[in-house]
Design an enzyme around this catalytic site. Structure first.
Site, PDB file in Angstrom:
ATOM      1  N   SER A  67      19.961   2.047  -2.615  1.00  0.00           N
ATOM      2  CA  SER A  67      19.478   3.096  -3.512  1.00  0.00           C
ATOM      3  C   SER A  67      19.092   2.534  -4.876  1.00  0.00           C
ATOM      4  O   SER A  67      19.596   1.497  -5.314  1.00  0.00           O
ATOM      5  CB  SER A  67      20.547   4.171  -3.698  1.00  0.00           C
ATOM      6  OG  SER A  67      20.957   4.698  -2.459  1.00  0.00           O
TER       7      SER A  67
HETATM    8  N1  SAH Z   1      24.851   3.260   0.036  1.00  0.00           N
HETATM    9  C1  SAH Z   1      23.864   2.278   0.487  1.00  0.00           C
HETATM   10  C2  SAH Z   1      22.479   2.883   0.686  1.00  0.00           C
HETATM   11  C3  SAH Z   1      22.355   3.264   2.077  1.00  0.00           C
HETATM   12  S1  SAH Z   1      20.845   3.772   2.804  1.00  0.00           S
HETATM   13  C4  SAH Z   1      23.812   1.085  -0.424  1.00  0.00           C
HETATM   14  O1  SAH Z   1      24.492   1.067  -1.458  1.00  0.00           O
HETATM   15  O2  SAH Z   1      23.112   0.126  -0.085  1.00  0.00           O
HETATM   16  C5  SAH Z   1      21.573   4.937   3.944  1.00  0.00           C
HETATM   17  C6  SAH Z   1      22.369   4.319   5.066  1.00  0.00           C
HETATM   18  O3  SAH Z   1      22.919   5.388   5.812  1.00  0.00           O
HETATM   19  C7  SAH Z   1      21.536   3.502   6.047  1.00  0.00           C
HETATM   20  O4  SAH Z   1      22.073   2.212   6.151  1.00  0.00           O
HETATM   21  C8  SAH Z   1      21.673   4.268   7.361  1.00  0.00           C
HETATM   22  O5  SAH Z   1      21.727   3.436   8.500  1.00  0.00           O
HETATM   23  C9  SAH Z   1      22.984   5.003   7.165  1.00  0.00           C
HETATM   24  N2  SAH Z   1      23.206   6.200   7.977  1.00  0.00           N
HETATM   25  C10 SAH Z   1      22.316   7.161   8.359  1.00  0.00           C
HETATM   26  N3  SAH Z   1      22.934   8.116   9.079  1.00  0.00           N
HETATM   27  C11 SAH Z   1      24.259   7.767   9.137  1.00  0.00           C
HETATM   28  C12 SAH Z   1      25.422   8.345   9.734  1.00  0.00           C
HETATM   29  N4  SAH Z   1      25.355   9.494  10.426  1.00  0.00           N
HETATM   30  N5  SAH Z   1      26.600   7.725   9.578  1.00  0.00           N
HETATM   31  C13 SAH Z   1      26.704   6.561   8.875  1.00  0.00           C
HETATM   32  N6  SAH Z   1      25.635   5.950   8.316  1.00  0.00           N
HETATM   33  C14 SAH Z   1      24.434   6.546   8.432  1.00  0.00           C
END
Ligand code: SAH
Length: 213
Positions: free
Chosen positions: A59
């Site tokens: 993000s």
């Molecule tokens: N917090 C992260 C940003 C993540 S992007 C950081 O600091 O880098 C969002 C992430 O959520 C992605 O990696 C995606 O694979 C994951 N995601 C999507 N749906 C999900 C679910 N149901 N459970 C866990 N992770 C999920």
């Protein structure tokens, strides 16, 4: 290293309304460059989301700051994160003294983040699975943060929040969302505050979007 870029970023975050010194301090001290692919390291302190592979992104720093500020993290709090991604947001929460539990559905990203935490000596609990159903074993949590776009607030996450706890989650369509900040005021009672216009990758799972790939 990156000192000038870092100070510029921090000034921008302050200018955009981030006030919590502890949050700014965490962003100053957690090495974002170690959470992005090596070829993008020079961009680590730009206020932009960056690709981390598997179609996902780390993000934008402003978004991390807004969500972290909204959670009102105190030392010793138990916090659940859904969407580990690179692990950066989890590392920020850890820096603030929270006991962090984080869930990632993608096995490759999960493995990479877990390796990063080990290398940095961070004691963050990781799980590979569907975070829309939460992580019941360690509930209730003092705070829950969802870093992917949800069609609605998953019920299991509301249930796994302690009374007085806060749940921060972008809710909306797959292309644009409104940040929902829920405070649990009673067993099934919530107060909601909303901040418009965010763009997250979709939350895919049982209580999220269906996987159409
Ligand atoms: N917090 C992260 C940003 C993540 S992007 C950081 O600091 O880098 C969002 C992430 O959520 C992605 O990696 C995606 O694979 C994951 N995601 C999507 N749906 C999900 C679910 N149901 N459970 C866990 N992770 C999920």
């Amino acid at each position: 290293m990156y000192e000038n870029e870092k100070e510029k970023l921090l000034a921008e975050l302050v200018q955009q309304g981030i006030k919590d010194e502890k949050v700014l301090d965490a962003i100053r001290n957690v090495p974002r460059e170690l959470f992005v692919p090596e070829i993008l390291r020079h961009q680590a302190y730009k206020n932009v989301a960056l690709p981390i592979g598997k179609g996902q992104t780390i993000s934008q720093p402003l978004t991390v700051a807004i969500m972290t500020e909204a959670l009102k993290v105190e030392k010793g709090m138990k916090i659940l994160e859904v969407g580990t991604g690179s692990g950066y947001q989890a590392a920020i929460l850890d820096y603030l003294g929270a006991k962090v539990y984080t869930i990632e559905r993608d096995f490759d990203l999960f493995k990479e983040a877990r390796k990063r935490f080990q290398e940095l000596g961070l004691k963050i609990a990781t799980l590979c699975g569907d975070g829309t159903i939460g992580w019941n074993e360690f509930s209730p949590y003092d705070g829950i943060i969802v870093t992917a776009a949800a069609p609605d607030v998953p019920k299991p996450l509301k249930d796994q929040l302690s009374v007085g706890g806060r749940l921060v989650i972008p809710v909306g369509s797959k292309t644009t969302q409104i940040m929902h900040i829920l405070t649990k005021t009673g067993e099934n009672e919530f107060e909601v505050e909303k901040i418009p216009a965010f763009q997250f990758v979709p939350l895919i799972g049982l209580e999220g979007w269906k996987n159409e790939l």
